[in-house]
Write an enzyme that holds these catalytic residues in place. Structure first.
Site, PDB file in Angstrom:
ATOM      1  N   LYS A 180       0.869  -1.178   0.000  1.00 23.56           N
ATOM      2  CA  LYS A 180       0.000   0.000   0.000  1.00 23.56           C
ATOM      3  C   LYS A 180       0.906   1.228   0.000  1.00 23.56           C
ATOM      4  CE  LYS A 180      -1.407   3.091   2.718  1.00 23.56           C
ATOM      5  NZ  LYS A 180      -1.591   4.218   1.803  1.00 23.56           N
ATOM      6  N   GLY A 233       7.413   5.641   7.669  1.00 17.74           N
ATOM      7  CA  GLY A 233       6.518   6.789   7.738  1.00 17.74           C
ATOM      8  C   GLY A 233       6.673   7.492   9.076  1.00 17.74           C
ATOM      9  N   ASN A 235       6.017   8.696  13.091  1.00 22.72           N
ATOM     10  CA  ASN A 235       6.032   7.958  14.360  1.00 22.72           C
ATOM     11  C   ASN A 235       4.646   7.583  14.852  1.00 22.72           C
ATOM     12  OD1 ASN A 235       8.750   8.992  14.270  1.00 22.72           O
ATOM     13  ND2 ASN A 235       8.854   8.170  16.348  1.00 22.72           N
ATOM     14  N   GLY A 238       3.403   4.729  12.786  1.00 20.18           N
ATOM     15  CA  GLY A 238       4.251   3.557  13.009  1.00 20.18           C
ATOM     16  C   GLY A 238       3.913   2.859  14.317  1.00 20.18           C
ATOM     17  N   GLU A 255      10.312   2.083  10.314  1.00 17.96           N
ATOM     18  CA  GLU A 255      11.353   3.098  10.119  1.00 17.96           C
ATOM     19  C   GLU A 255      10.653   4.449  10.096  1.00 17.96           C
ATOM     20  OE1 GLU A 255      14.388   2.488  10.512  1.00 17.96           O
ATOM     21  OE2 GLU A 255      14.227   0.309  10.389  1.00 17.96           O
ATOM     22  N   CYS A 289      13.925  11.567   5.656  1.00 19.20           N
ATOM     23  CA  CYS A 289      13.987  11.204   7.076  1.00 19.20           C
ATOM     24  C   CYS A 289      15.391  11.480   7.615  1.00 19.20           C
ATOM     25  CB  CYS A 289      13.621   9.744   7.261  1.00 19.20           C
ATOM     26  SG  CYS A 289      14.547   8.680   6.174  1.00 19.20           S
ATOM     27  N   GLU A 390      10.266  16.804  14.483  1.00 14.53           N
ATOM     28  CA  GLU A 390      10.573  16.666  13.057  1.00 14.53           C
ATOM     29  C   GLU A 390       9.686  17.619  12.253  1.00 14.53           C
ATOM     30  OE1 GLU A 390       9.245  13.121  10.910  1.00 14.53           O
ATOM     31  OE2 GLU A 390      11.242  12.975  10.051  1.00 14.53           O
TER      32      GLU A 390
HETATM   33  P1  NAD Z   1       2.715   8.762   7.224  1.00  7.80           P
HETATM   34  O1  NAD Z   1       3.019   8.035   8.479  1.00  7.80           O
HETATM   35  O2  NAD Z   1       1.631   9.762   7.233  1.00  7.80           O
HETATM   36  O3  NAD Z   1       2.307   7.716   6.080  1.00  7.80           O
HETATM   37  C1  NAD Z   1       3.116   6.612   5.749  1.00  7.80           C
HETATM   38  C2  NAD Z   1       2.236   5.512   5.188  1.00  7.80           C
HETATM   39  O4  NAD Z   1       1.365   5.041   6.235  1.00  7.80           O
HETATM   40  C3  NAD Z   1       1.323   5.969   4.053  1.00  7.80           C
HETATM   41  O5  NAD Z   1       1.213   4.943   3.104  1.00  7.80           O
HETATM   42  C4  NAD Z   1       0.008   6.183   4.767  1.00  7.80           C
HETATM   43  O6  NAD Z   1      -1.121   6.088   3.927  1.00  7.80           O
HETATM   44  C5  NAD Z   1       0.021   5.059   5.782  1.00  7.80           C
HETATM   45  N1  NAD Z   1      -0.871   5.242   6.920  1.00  7.80           N
HETATM   46  C6  NAD Z   1      -1.440   6.389   7.377  1.00  7.80           C
HETATM   47  N2  NAD Z   1      -2.236   6.132   8.444  1.00  7.80           N
HETATM   48  C7  NAD Z   1      -2.163   4.813   8.667  1.00  7.80           C
HETATM   49  C8  NAD Z   1      -2.739   3.945   9.648  1.00  7.80           C
HETATM   50  N3  NAD Z   1      -3.551   4.379  10.597  1.00  7.80           N
HETATM   51  N4  NAD Z   1      -2.402   2.634   9.604  1.00  7.80           N
HETATM   52  C9  NAD Z   1      -1.562   2.159   8.671  1.00  7.80           C
HETATM   53  N5  NAD Z   1      -1.009   2.923   7.716  1.00  7.80           N
HETATM   54  C10 NAD Z   1      -1.303   4.230   7.712  1.00  7.80           C
HETATM   55  O7  NAD Z   1       4.093   9.362   6.708  1.00  7.80           O
HETATM   56  P2  NAD Z   1       4.368  10.276   5.423  1.00  7.80           P
HETATM   57  O8  NAD Z   1       3.817  11.635   5.700  1.00  7.80           O
HETATM   58  O9  NAD Z   1       3.924   9.574   4.190  1.00  7.80           O
HETATM   59  O10 NAD Z   1       5.961  10.311   5.404  1.00  7.80           O
HETATM   60  C11 NAD Z   1       6.720  11.166   6.178  1.00  7.80           C
HETATM   61  C12 NAD Z   1       7.290  10.467   7.386  1.00  7.80           C
HETATM   62  O11 NAD Z   1       8.024   9.325   6.982  1.00  7.80           O
HETATM   63  C13 NAD Z   1       8.287  11.316   8.155  1.00  7.80           C
HETATM   64  O12 NAD Z   1       8.054  11.195   9.536  1.00  7.80           O
HETATM   65  C14 NAD Z   1       9.637  10.709   7.792  1.00  7.80           C
HETATM   66  O13 NAD Z   1      10.650  10.908   8.721  1.00  7.80           O
HETATM   67  C15 NAD Z   1       9.276   9.283   7.653  1.00  7.80           C
HETATM   68  N6  NAD Z   1      10.277   8.581   6.856  1.00  7.80           N
HETATM   69  C16 NAD Z   1      11.160   7.749   7.489  1.00  7.80           C
HETATM   70  C17 NAD Z   1      12.137   7.074   6.768  1.00  7.80           C
HETATM   71  C18 NAD Z   1      13.071   6.121   7.436  1.00  7.80           C
HETATM   72  O14 NAD Z   1      13.620   5.268   6.755  1.00  7.80           O
HETATM   73  N7  NAD Z   1      13.291   6.217   8.732  1.00  7.80           N
HETATM   74  C19 NAD Z   1      12.233   7.262   5.384  1.00  7.80           C
HETATM   75  C20 NAD Z   1      11.333   8.129   4.766  1.00  7.80           C
HETATM   76  C21 NAD Z   1      10.346   8.780   5.517  1.00  7.80           C
END
Ligand code: NAD
Length: 488
Positions: A180, A233, A235, A238, A255, A289, A390
């Site tokens: 997804k 994504g 915290n 996650g 992550e 990130c 962040e």
């Molecule tokens: P996000 O957490 O909003 O979304 C990430 C994914 O999770 C998306 O596909 C989203 O649709 C899904 N999602 C949203 N709500 C959910 C739920 N309740 N249950 C399951 N899945 C759900 O993050 P974002 O805005 O897409 O990305 C930015 C974040 O990602 C930042 O915090 C960044 O630091 C982090 N990030 C971390 C790394 C790493 O490797 N550590 C790499 C890239 C981005």
């Protein structure tokens, strides 16, 4: 939303077929450089669609895991070749969907292809060890077994590399996948999945279901037939996924965010430090990130560093990432822009000094995009939100310190621990940094935002579930160890 333009509609990919969602609803993917441009429509899927994908993946895994690693590897080589032919198109799509410059998107797509080839080769490498048994007539060894069906949940900031660095190792070790992607970049993901289709991956081995995080993402976390979940994504999301997975005994890998520091020592090569700080903080509009967000500078060189940093930042060209000569694109979406602007406001309210930038760009060419200026604060103290949280945007918090010891204390004084850099020519400072910096990735005389696909990647503290991705480390997550004892 109903389809109103010429933009193409992309389907879910389930059991080797492109299928519309049972909801008959689609979501528009918008170009952040021009919100009037719809890049494509993707399915706003339901739990029923997810169930179909999981059932297909579960069935396909029975045969997929029986193939040799070499055969599975050949599929990945074929996917890499298919992607290489479409490199330009996929990179352009990534730029249109999330705004990074075309050069960065091409670099990312090239990396995706290299990751596919790296894991294709993994199919021929060892998976276990022989361990001496206490019985000298027995043979004891370890082997590895796939988890089963792996759910892959990805963010929008690396729309090519992250899906691939999760899917390729999942597949090579004999798992099947339901992905997804973030809806903002789901068209790019669909194009990647088309490359797997072109490589004639068996039906059901890779499935894509697009839709909201709360329905499809949470559905993956809760699904009883998904044996492992790999998530990148924020915290907040996650943690929810980790709790759901733990409750039902599924393996999970998270992550998440970062608040990555750069330390500039008095003995540093300042030009190098400035160049790396700008690249780390502002490339991809600060939406990595591993992006640099705090710059901790020894007082002896603080003013000289600041002057060079401001001068170089002023040279940054901002605009549509597809335009030649543009160095920094827009924020990836409206929410992201609003978050960045709210942190800038908070920084001012909390008493930091705004040195540069801080404004949304709205006039002429910027009118229809989510643009913000690269922004630099000074007089930032550790208790401020811009020093702790962040931002995920092009904002630097400058902090002045007297010693490297103090710099390290400040660098570690956050909940995150993803990546960190130091610029110094002093071996003692380098060693202190290697030993005492709490981050999964520590880099010396190099920017905070560099990741090599053949090395483990992941964070400490709140940045990760303490697992690692990429390189050989991926094997730890995507397989279970089986200890075998054989006696005739
Ligand atoms: P996000 O957490 O909003 O979304 C990430 C994914 O999770 C998306 O596909 C989203 O649709 C899904 N999602 C949203 N709500 C959910 C739920 N309740 N249950 C399951 N899945 C759900 O993050 P974002 O805005 O897409 O990305 C930015 C974040 O990602 C930042 O915090 C960044 O630091 C982090 N990030 C971390 C790394 C790493 O490797 N550590 C790499 C890239 C981005």
């Amino acid at each position: 939303m109903t389809v109103t333009t010429e933009a193409k509609t992309f389907m879910n990919y389930i059991n080797g077929e492109w299928e519309a969602s049972s909801t008959n609803q689609v979501i528009a993917s918008i170009n952040p450089a021009n919100k009037n441009e719809i890049v494509g429509y993707v399915q706003n899927s339901s739990k029923e669609d997810l169930d179909l994908a999981v059932a297909a993946a579960k069935k396909a895994q029975i045969e997929w895991k029986k193939l040799t690693g070499a055969v599975r590897g050949q599929y990945l080589y074929n996917v890499a070749n298919a992607m290489e032919k479409r490199l330009g198109e996929i990179a352009e799509c990534a730029t249109r969907e999330m705004g990074k410059t075309l050069a960065e998107a091409k670099g990312e797509t090239t990396r995706g292809i290299a990751i596919l080839r790296y894991y294709a080769g993994e199919g021929m490498r060892k998976v276990g060890d022989v361990i001496p048994a206490t019985d000298n007539e027995a043979l004891m060894f370890t082997t590895r077994t796939p988890l089963g069906v792996v759910g892959v949940i990805t963010p929008w900031n690396f729309p090519v590399a992250i899906p691939i660095w999760k899917m390729a190792p999942a597949l090579i070790y004999g798992n099947t996948v339901v992905i997804k992607p973030a809806t903002e970049t789901a068209v790019t993901c669909a194009k990647i999945v088309e490359c797997f289709e072109e490589a004639e991956l068996p039906a059901g081995v890779l499935n894509m279901v697009t839709g909201s995080g709360s329905v499809i993402g949470q559905g993956i976390a809760d699904h009883p037939d998904i044996n492992g979940i790999t998530f990148t994504g924020s915290n907040g999301v996650g943690k929810k996924i980790g709790q759901a997975a733990l409750a039902r005994g599924a393996k999970y890998q998270l992550e998440m965010g970062g608040k990555n520091p750069v330390i500039v020592a008095a003995d540093a090569d300042l030009d190098l430090a400035v160049e790396a700080t700008i690249s780390g903080a502002f490339r991809s509009t600060g939406q990595k990130c591993t992006a640099t967000s705090r710059v901790i500078v020894q007082s002896d060189v603080y003013e000289a560093f600041k002057e060079k940093l401001l001068a170089k930042t002023n040279e940054i060209t901002i605009g549509d990432g597809l335009t030649e000569g543009i160095w920094m694109g827009p924020c990836a979406n409206d929410n992201q822009l609003k978050t960045v602007l709210s942190y800038i406001e908070k920084g001012v309210e909390e008493g930091a000094t705004l040195l540069l930038g801080g404004e949304q760009l709205k006039e002429s060419d910027y009118e229809h995009g989510f643009y913000v200026q690269p922004t630099i604060f000074e007089n930032v103290t550790t208790d401020m939100a811009i020093a702790q949280e962040e931002i995920f945007g092009p904002v630097i918090a400058l902090m002045k310190v007297d010693s490297i010891k103090e710099a390290l204390e400040i660098a570690n004084d956050v909940q995150y621990g993803l990546s960190a850099s130091i610029f110094t020519t002093n071996i003692g400072h380098m060693l202190s940094f290697i030993n005492d910096m709490d981050a999964g990735l520590v880099r010396i005389n190099a920017e905070s935002a560099g990741v090599e696909l053949q090395a483990p990647f992941g964070g400490m503290k709140q940045s990760s579930s303490h697992s690692r991705e990429q390189g050989e480390a991926a094997k730890e997550f995507f397989t279970s160890i089986k200890t075998v004892f054989v006696k005739s």
